[in-house]
Scaffold this motif. Structure first.
Motif, mmCIF file in Angstrom:
data_model
loop_
_atom_site.group_PDB
_atom_site.id
_atom_site.type_symbol
_atom_site.label_atom_id
_atom_site.label_comp_id
_atom_site.label_asym_id
_atom_site.label_seq_id
_atom_site.Cartn_x
_atom_site.Cartn_y
_atom_site.Cartn_z
ATOM 1 N N MET A 85 39.280 57.563 45.550
ATOM 2 C CA MET A 85 38.272 56.794 44.826
ATOM 3 C C MET A 85 37.845 55.563 45.601
ATOM 4 O O MET A 85 38.668 54.882 46.193
ATOM 5 C CB MET A 85 38.856 56.347 43.493
ATOM 6 C CG MET A 85 38.246 57.068 42.325
ATOM 7 S SD MET A 85 38.983 56.521 40.813
ATOM 8 C CE MET A 85 37.514 56.120 39.914
ATOM 9 N N PHE A 87 35.777 52.034 44.866
ATOM 10 C CA PHE A 87 35.282 51.264 43.734
ATOM 11 C C PHE A 87 34.112 50.375 44.121
ATOM 12 O O PHE A 87 33.704 50.300 45.277
ATOM 13 C CB PHE A 87 36.410 50.428 43.131
ATOM 14 C CG PHE A 87 37.504 51.263 42.551
ATOM 15 C CD1 PHE A 87 37.424 51.707 41.248
ATOM 16 C CD2 PHE A 87 38.589 51.636 43.318
ATOM 17 C CE1 PHE A 87 38.417 52.490 40.708
ATOM 18 C CE2 PHE A 87 39.600 52.419 42.786
ATOM 19 C CZ PHE A 87 39.514 52.846 41.477
ATOM 20 N N ASN A 89 33.531 46.800 43.860
ATOM 21 C CA ASN A 89 33.570 45.511 44.543
ATOM 22 C C ASN A 89 34.308 45.615 45.876
ATOM 23 O O ASN A 89 35.500 45.871 45.909
ATOM 24 C CB ASN A 89 34.255 44.491 43.638
ATOM 25 C CG ASN A 89 34.128 43.096 44.170
ATOM 26 O OD1 ASN A 89 34.220 42.872 45.376
ATOM 27 N ND2 ASN A 89 33.903 42.152 43.292
ATOM 28 N N ASP A 91 35.290 43.449 47.967
ATOM 29 C CA ASP A 91 36.341 42.462 48.221
ATOM 30 C C ASP A 91 37.619 42.772 47.473
ATOM 31 O O ASP A 91 38.712 42.601 47.991
ATOM 32 C CB ASP A 91 35.861 41.072 47.796
ATOM 33 C CG ASP A 91 35.363 40.286 48.983
ATOM 34 O OD1 ASP A 91 36.022 40.369 50.026
ATOM 35 O OD2 ASP A 91 34.326 39.616 48.868
ATOM 36 N N ASN A 92 37.459 43.237 46.244
ATOM 37 C CA ASN A 92 38.620 43.369 45.373
ATOM 38 C C ASN A 92 39.470 44.597 45.643
ATOM 39 O O ASN A 92 40.552 44.724 45.097
ATOM 40 C CB ASN A 92 38.178 43.389 43.909
ATOM 41 C CG ASN A 92 37.586 42.067 43.506
ATOM 42 O OD1 ASN A 92 37.488 41.158 44.310
ATOM 43 N ND2 ASN A 92 37.199 41.959 42.264
ATOM 44 N N GLN A 93 38.945 45.548 46.442
ATOM 45 C CA GLN A 93 39.774 46.735 46.672
ATOM 46 C C GLN A 93 40.338 46.757 48.088
ATOM 47 O O GLN A 93 40.919 47.736 48.512
ATOM 48 C CB GLN A 93 38.968 47.999 46.402
ATOM 49 C CG GLN A 93 37.725 48.121 47.241
ATOM 50 C CD GLN A 93 36.988 49.400 46.969
ATOM 51 O OE1 GLN A 93 37.574 50.465 46.920
ATOM 52 N NE2 GLN A 93 35.691 49.297 46.783
ATOM 53 N N PHE A 94 40.158 45.653 48.791
ATOM 54 C CA PHE A 94 40.652 45.559 50.167
ATOM 55 C C PHE A 94 42.085 45.030 50.114
ATOM 56 O O PHE A 94 42.296 43.851 49.884
ATOM 57 C CB PHE A 94 39.757 44.596 50.945
ATOM 58 C CG PHE A 94 39.668 44.894 52.403
ATOM 59 C CD1 PHE A 94 38.520 45.428 52.942
ATOM 60 C CD2 PHE A 94 40.736 44.638 53.244
ATOM 61 C CE1 PHE A 94 38.432 45.703 54.301
ATOM 62 C CE2 PHE A 94 40.655 44.915 54.590
ATOM 63 C CZ PHE A 94 39.498 45.446 55.123
ATOM 64 N N VAL A 95 43.062 45.906 50.297
ATOM 65 C CA VAL A 95 44.458 45.499 50.134
ATOM 66 C C VAL A 95 45.019 44.912 51.419
ATOM 67 O O VAL A 95 45.751 43.928 51.405
ATOM 68 C CB VAL A 95 45.334 46.697 49.716
ATOM 69 C CG1 VAL A 95 46.720 46.240 49.333
ATOM 70 C CG2 VAL A 95 44.693 47.463 48.594
ATOM 71 N N PRO A 138 39.083 41.066 56.548
ATOM 72 C CA PRO A 138 37.975 41.350 55.627
ATOM 73 C C PRO A 138 36.977 40.209 55.522
ATOM 74 O O PRO A 138 35.791 40.449 55.307
ATOM 75 C CB PRO A 138 38.679 41.606 54.294
ATOM 76 C CG PRO A 138 40.068 41.133 54.458
ATOM 77 C CD PRO A 138 40.384 41.240 55.906
#
Lengths: 279, 265
Positions: A85, A87, A89, A91-95, A138
């Protein structure tokens, strides 16, 4: 073609006492190798639907089958391996702290040996054309680049299905184009099934099949041509019209006779120059 | 505002200090801070100062960065040194006024404390300037790993650390954005009395908190979708290499310790 994702009578409520379910008796089948676009206005249940496919949300009723297996507590992780998957945003899914770390994150979770990871990270980077950015953080990437990294992270896991959950909605037109092109290439090369949930009409026009959601229900289903020929009805559903449709409406307003069926941009050009010649 | 902060910044480079294993650097920095307290006379302080200076030269980082590292702590240093100078009794009395008394021992102690402070700041600045934050968090994880035996959540702590580090620039950007958005709506940051200043922070802090919650939610979902099930059964992409120069560094520190013990009274 084999069905790869099958949903049967799916019903889901976020709160047990919600009057209106977010998903209401949704049944659909997605075949192997297909590109399916799911469109609909805000709050129509598109994202909820995506999250039920890999068990991020568990439905109240109904059955989810991926690759012939019914989703249940025991095989949830196997199904998540089959369904990748991306998603909304970036920024928010970059671990990971850097691009390569982020791509490796999913593989680390699966316990893949390090040597394999290194080659797969390289491959995935090449597929999304981000190789020069491997060690970048990032904060130094654009939105489109971050989404391409997110796609690379999913591709490296070699899933059967990729779900793009409004993956291009926060990007500028250029980033959007880059991401869609990357997905197209990857889909062809790896024979993936793509489910893209989107507001973007160009993205939907790329699909083999378009599903329209309305208030938690599956409202319409068909090829992009069939769906887009609905014209103004799409606007009521909270969607934009493809450019040729807009042009057709404008010409109609000027009193010109226009063909009623959906035309692609090329078809539109063809019709325009032949109609001018006819006069 | 954020650019002045030297602590925790990394200066990319390719010196021998930069290429050392982060574990070596972290452990040896702590060790050095420990042995500074062994020094108790001119010779031993001079010896440590020379050693620190050589380390700084080897890192090829501009000395200016180190001096800037001292600046935020300057008042603390002056305060402590002053306390030592005026309230230590013993030896020849140079000057006296009320309870303040400048004595020989006081002056010596003050200078020693000053040296101690500066050396500690220099060596810790050297650590952070020459090591990327990510490498530091790897090092912390590697060093904490033995604590797993006593059920210390090493993996969780190190994951939190690396996510926190990764989100620092993202949140900084967001802070800046919210600040500007609130400024555009007439909020004055850093103006007026202390109470007014604190009140002005609220429209910055609350949106930042709320958005952090949303980010956390999104991130957790994305991690789960990518198969994150906790620390067990995970492999690691980045690994640390212990090299000959790391062993050499440890040997150097053994000699430094021996020299220090020999020099002190």
């Amino acid at each position: 073609m084999e069905p790869i994702v099958e949903l049967k009578d799916l019903t889901f409520r976020y709160q047990p006492d919600d009057e209106k379910p977010a998903l209401d008796q949704v049944s659909l089948t997605i075949n192997e190798g297909e590109w399916v676009a799911i469109i609909g206005h805000n709050g129509s249940g598109k994202s909820t639907l995506a999250k039920t496919i890999n068990g991020l949300l568990l439905p109240e009723n109904g059955e989810v089958r991926v690759k012939g297996q019914t989703l249940a507590e025991e095989n949830i992780w196997a199904i998540r391996r089959a369904v990748g998957m991306v998603f909304q945003n970036p920024d928010n899914q970059f671990v990971g702290a850097t691009v390569e770390d982020d791509i490796a994150f999913g593989m680390e979770n699966q316990g893949i040996p390090r040597e394999d990871m290194v080659t797969r990270v390289q491959e995935a980077l090449e597929q999304v054309r981000m190789t020069p950015f491997a060690t970048k953080e990032p904060a130094r990437l654009s939105g489109g680049q971050k989404q391409r990294v997110a796609i690379a992270g999913v591709v490296a896991l070699r899933p059967d299905v990729i779900i793009l959950d409004e993956a291009t909605s926060m990007l500028d037109p250029e980033g959007r184009f880059e991401v869609i092109e990357a997905v197209k290439k990857i889909k062809e090369k790896n024979q993936l099934t793509v489910i893209s949930i989107t507001h973007d009409i160009d993205e939907a026009a790329n699909a083999n099949r378009v599903l329209v959601m309305k208030q938690g229900r599956l409202f319409k289903e068909g090829t992009p041509e069939e769906i887009f020929s609905a014209g103004p009805e799409l606007i009521e559903l909270g969607l934009d019209l493809p450019f040729p449709e807009k042009l057709k409406l404008a010409l109609k307003a000027q009193g010109l006779e226009v063909p009623s069926q959906y035309l692609t941009e090329e078809g539109m050009v063809e019709w325009l120059w032949t109609s001018v010649l006819n006069k | 505002m954020m650019n002045k902060l030297i602590f925790g910044r990394y200066i990319p480079g390719d010196s021998i200090i930069h290429r050392l294993d982060p574990r070596t650097k972290l452990l040896m920095s702590f060790y050095f801070i420990g042995i500074i307290f062994l020094a108790n006379n001119w010779q031993s302080y001079l010896f440590l100062a020379v050693f620190t200076f050589i380390a700084i030269l080897l890192s090829k980082i501009n000395l200016g960065f180190f001096l800037r590292g001292v600046r935020p702590l300057l008042w603390l240093i002056i305060f402590t040194v002053a306390l030592q100078m005026f309230f230590t009794s013993g030896g020849e009395v140079y000057w006296q006024w009320g309870i303040f008394r400048l004595t020989e021992f006081g002056v010596i102690n003050g200078i020693f404390i000053f040296c101690r402070f500066v050396l500690i700041i220099f060596i810790s600045t050297l650590l952070t300037l020459s090591t990327p934050p990510l490498a530091l968090s790897d090092a912390i994880e590697a060093i904490l790993r033995p604590l797993k035996v006593i059920k210390f959540p090493v993996h969780e702590i190190s994951l939190m650390l690396s996510i926190a580090l990764r989100f620092v620039p993202t949140l900084m950007d967001e802070t800046e954005k919210i600040m500007n958005a609130q400024r555009a709506r007439g909020v004055d940051f850093g103006e007026g009395s202390i109470v007014q200043k604190m009140k002005a922070i609220v429209p910055l802090l609350i949106p930042l908190f709320v958005s952090s919650f949303n980010r956390a939610e999104d991130l957790a979902t994305a991690m789960e979708a990518r198969g994150y099930q906790g620390g067990d059964g995970r492999t690691k992409y980045r690994i640390l290499h212990w090299q000959v120069k790391d062993t050499l560094t440890v040997i150097v520190f053994v000699f430094v310790t021996i020299g220090l013990v020999w020099l002190k009274n």
